[in-house]
Design an enzyme around this catalytic site. Structure first.
Site, PDB file in Angstrom:
ATOM      1  N   SER A   1       0.853  -1.195   0.000  1.00 46.40           N
ATOM      2  CA  SER A   1       0.000   0.000   0.000  1.00 46.40           C
ATOM      3  C   SER A   1       0.885   1.239   0.000  1.00 46.40           C
ATOM      4  CB  SER A   1      -0.886  -0.012   1.246  1.00 46.40           C
ATOM      5  OG  SER A   1      -1.341   1.288   1.551  1.00 46.40           O
TER       6      SER A   1
ATOM      7  N   TYR B   1      -2.204  -0.819  10.223  1.00 46.51           N
ATOM      8  CA  TYR B   1      -2.257  -1.127   8.788  1.00 46.51           C
ATOM      9  C   TYR B   1      -0.996  -0.612   8.093  1.00 46.51           C
ATOM     10  CZ  TYR B   1      -4.022  -1.121   3.980  1.00 46.51           C
ATOM     11  OH  TYR B   1      -4.170  -1.326   2.635  1.00 46.51           O
TER      12      TYR B   1
HETATM   13  N1  LIG Z   1      -8.686  -0.583  -1.186  1.00 50.91           N
HETATM   14  C1  LIG Z   1      -7.607   0.157  -1.047  1.00 50.91           C
HETATM   15  O1  LIG Z   1      -7.666   1.400  -1.049  1.00 50.91           O
HETATM   16  C2  LIG Z   1      -6.253  -0.471  -0.962  1.00 50.91           C
HETATM   17  C3  LIG Z   1      -5.119   0.345  -1.172  1.00 50.91           C
HETATM   18  C4  LIG Z   1      -3.869  -0.224  -1.076  1.00 50.91           C
HETATM   19  C5  LIG Z   1      -3.750  -1.572  -0.772  1.00 50.91           C
HETATM   20  N2  LIG Z   1      -4.855  -2.349  -0.577  1.00 50.91           N
HETATM   21  C6  LIG Z   1      -4.663  -3.758  -0.254  1.00 50.91           C
HETATM   22  O2  LIG Z   1      -5.283  -4.557  -1.234  1.00 50.91           O
HETATM   23  C7  LIG Z   1      -5.590  -5.835  -0.675  1.00 50.91           C
HETATM   24  C8  LIG Z   1      -7.009  -6.210  -1.060  1.00 50.91           C
HETATM   25  O3  LIG Z   1      -7.886  -5.299  -0.448  1.00 50.91           O
HETATM   26  P1  LIG Z   1      -9.232  -4.778  -1.108  1.00 50.91           P
HETATM   27  O4  LIG Z   1      -9.145  -3.313  -1.180  1.00 50.91           O
HETATM   28  O5  LIG Z   1      -9.560  -5.551  -2.334  1.00 50.91           O
HETATM   29  O6  LIG Z   1     -10.239  -5.110   0.092  1.00 50.91           O
HETATM   30  P2  LIG Z   1     -11.519  -6.038   0.219  1.00 50.91           P
HETATM   31  O7  LIG Z   1     -12.463  -5.771  -0.877  1.00 50.91           O
HETATM   32  O8  LIG Z   1     -11.960  -5.888   1.627  1.00 50.91           O
HETATM   33  O9  LIG Z   1     -10.907  -7.506  -0.001  1.00 50.91           O
HETATM   34  C9  LIG Z   1     -10.118  -8.138   0.979  1.00 50.91           C
HETATM   35  C10 LIG Z   1      -9.966  -9.603   0.593  1.00 50.91           C
HETATM   36  O10 LIG Z   1      -9.178 -10.258   1.605  1.00 50.91           O
HETATM   37  C11 LIG Z   1      -9.883 -11.424   2.041  1.00 50.91           C
HETATM   38  N3  LIG Z   1      -9.550 -11.710   3.437  1.00 50.91           N
HETATM   39  C12 LIG Z   1      -9.580 -10.853   4.486  1.00 50.91           C
HETATM   40  N4  LIG Z   1      -9.236 -11.499   5.613  1.00 50.91           N
HETATM   41  C13 LIG Z   1      -8.981 -12.788   5.261  1.00 50.91           C
HETATM   42  C14 LIG Z   1      -8.601 -13.944   5.989  1.00 50.91           C
HETATM   43  N5  LIG Z   1      -8.405 -13.931   7.323  1.00 50.91           N
HETATM   44  N6  LIG Z   1      -8.423 -15.111   5.325  1.00 50.91           N
HETATM   45  C15 LIG Z   1      -8.633 -15.153   3.978  1.00 50.91           C
HETATM   46  N7  LIG Z   1      -8.987 -14.097   3.239  1.00 50.91           N
HETATM   47  C16 LIG Z   1      -9.169 -12.927   3.879  1.00 50.91           C
HETATM   48  C17 LIG Z   1     -11.356 -11.066   1.844  1.00 50.91           C
HETATM   49  O11 LIG Z   1     -12.156 -12.215   1.664  1.00 50.91           O
HETATM   50  P3  LIG Z   1     -13.114 -12.886   2.764  1.00 50.91           P
HETATM   51  O12 LIG Z   1     -13.757 -11.787   3.562  1.00 50.91           O
HETATM   52  O13 LIG Z   1     -14.060 -13.693   1.920  1.00 50.91           O
HETATM   53  O14 LIG Z   1     -12.200 -13.740   3.564  1.00 50.91           O
HETATM   54  C18 LIG Z   1     -11.306 -10.319   0.524  1.00 50.91           C
HETATM   55  O15 LIG Z   1     -11.291 -11.223  -0.547  1.00 50.91           O
HETATM   56  C19 LIG Z   1      -5.357  -5.719   0.820  1.00 50.91           C
HETATM   57  O16 LIG Z   1      -4.117  -6.300   1.150  1.00 50.91           O
HETATM   58  C20 LIG Z   1      -5.305  -4.220   1.041  1.00 50.91           C
HETATM   59  O17 LIG Z   1      -4.518  -3.876   2.154  1.00 50.91           O
HETATM   60  C21 LIG Z   1      -6.102  -1.822  -0.678  1.00 50.91           C
END
Ligand SMILES: NC(=O)c1ccc[n+]([C@@H]2O[C@H](COP(=O)([O-])OP(=O)(O)OC[C@H]3O[C@@H](n4cnc5c(N)ncnc54)[C@H](OP(=O)(O)O)[C@@H]3O)[C@@H](O)[C@H]2O)c1
Length: 279
Positions: free
Chosen positions: A151, A164
């Site tokens: 991130s 985070y």
């Molecule tokens: N959105 C942003 O602005 C942003 C920016 C920079 C980086 N990121 C990073 O991108 C990545 C994906 O995030 P996103 O934005 O796509 O968020 P999201 O829509 O909340 O997706 C998170 C994913 O992680 C899975 N997950 C969470 N806890 C888990 C666990 N204990 N075991 C297995 N799976 C788990 C969730 O699936 P289940 O709930 O089905 O388990 C979901 O598929 C993360 O690492 C986040 O830090 C996001």
């Protein structure tokens, strides 16, 4: 195990096997769909079986190949289980995308005791465990790639997102060091660092509004779509690099932002909490 992915007409990664964690929605689902278009065979991992199955069906109806595994990655036995299923379902394991993550926006001193440790385990310990379990497979093959979704908070940590931000900075350090360890053994390691992306991350009703959420509300066009991050991941397969900023313009602006830190930090400082648990 059959042969490793070789050059093919237009799709050199066709037939390569990839584990994508956090593939049930958001960035992970977009990465899975983009890899499937490259002909990569997928193992999708997350907790929510229904949502995984939706992504799996989308990929299958577009002509791709995907298996799904409902697994909480914070469980102690998770890494071994995922790798075991990957060995069974992927003919030519090549890629691990450690993407699953959570974010809780809250002042550190207001978080319940120990609750924040779940964020450390999900965002940092679990991907390291999975990498450790999967590496022997890649090293035996002498070829492979491990990608972490980091991130922009690794560079620009944010108030209410201290834990985070810490996990994402640690992922960058780990990824860069591991790439140096492995590059001469045929395995590359990369960290993709997006700015704010439009997903469900941190949208749990109990969360207070995170600074990035506020920014997205005030400037709706500043949020990226998950597909932009997925494109960056696919590009990394073709041109591996230790760290990639998404969008690429962030690479330039973060230098300027870091130089302006003394001024900007004043703007981000939180006022003393008022009454109520979510201040
Ligand atoms: N959105 C942003 O602005 C942003 C920016 C920079 C980086 N990121 C990073 O991108 C990545 C994906 O995030 P996103 O934005 O796509 O968020 P999201 O829509 O909340 O997706 C998170 C994913 O992680 C899975 N997950 C969470 N806890 C888990 C666990 N204990 N075991 C297995 N799976 C788990 C969730 O699936 P289940 O709930 O089905 O388990 C979901 O598929 C993360 O690492 C986040 O830090 C996001």
């Amino acid at each position: 195990m059959s042969s490793l992915p070789g050059p093919g007409p237009g799709r050199p990664f066709a037939g390569a096997g990839a584990i994508v964690t956090g593939a049930s929605r958001g960035i992970g689902a977009a990465i899975a769909r983009a890899l499937a278009r490259e002909g990569v065979h997928l193992l999708l991992v997350a907790r929510n079986a229904d949502r995984l199955s939706t992504v799996q069906s989308e990929i299958a109806s577009a002509g791709g190949t995907a298996a799904a595994l409902a697994q909480d990655l914070t469980a102690p036995e998770a890494a071994e289980r995922v790798v075991q299923v990957a060995r069974e379902r992927l003919e030519a394991p090549y890629l691990l995308v450690n993407n699953a993550g959570i974010a809780t926006a809250q002042r550190f001193d207001r978080r319940p005791p120990g609750e924040w440790e779940q964020e450390l385990v999900t965002n940092l310990v679990a991907p390291l465990r999975l990498t450790y379990a999967f590496l022997p497979t890649l090293l035996r093959a002498g070829r492979g790639h491990v990608i972490f979704t980091g991130s922009a908070t690794a560079d620009r940590p944010l108030p209410r997102l201290a834990v985070y931000s810490a996990t994402k900075a640690a992922l960058r350090g780990f990824g860069r060091a591991l790439d140096l360890e492995l590059v001469r053994r045929g395995v590359r390691v990369s960290v993709v660092e997006p700015v704010y992306v439009r997903t469900e991350l941190g949208r749990r009703p109990t969360d207070v509004e995170a600074p990035l959420e506020r920014r997205a509300r005030e400037h709706p066009r500043s949020a990226l779509e998950p597909e932009v991050v997925a494109c960056a991941v696919v590009r990394l397969l073709y041109h591996p690099r230790p760290v990639v900023h998404v969008p690429w313009t962030w690479a330039a602006s973060r230098g300027a932002l870091n130089a302006l830190d003394p001024i900007l930090q004043r703007r981000w400082r939180l006022p003393p909490p008022t009454a109520g648990p979510s201040a």
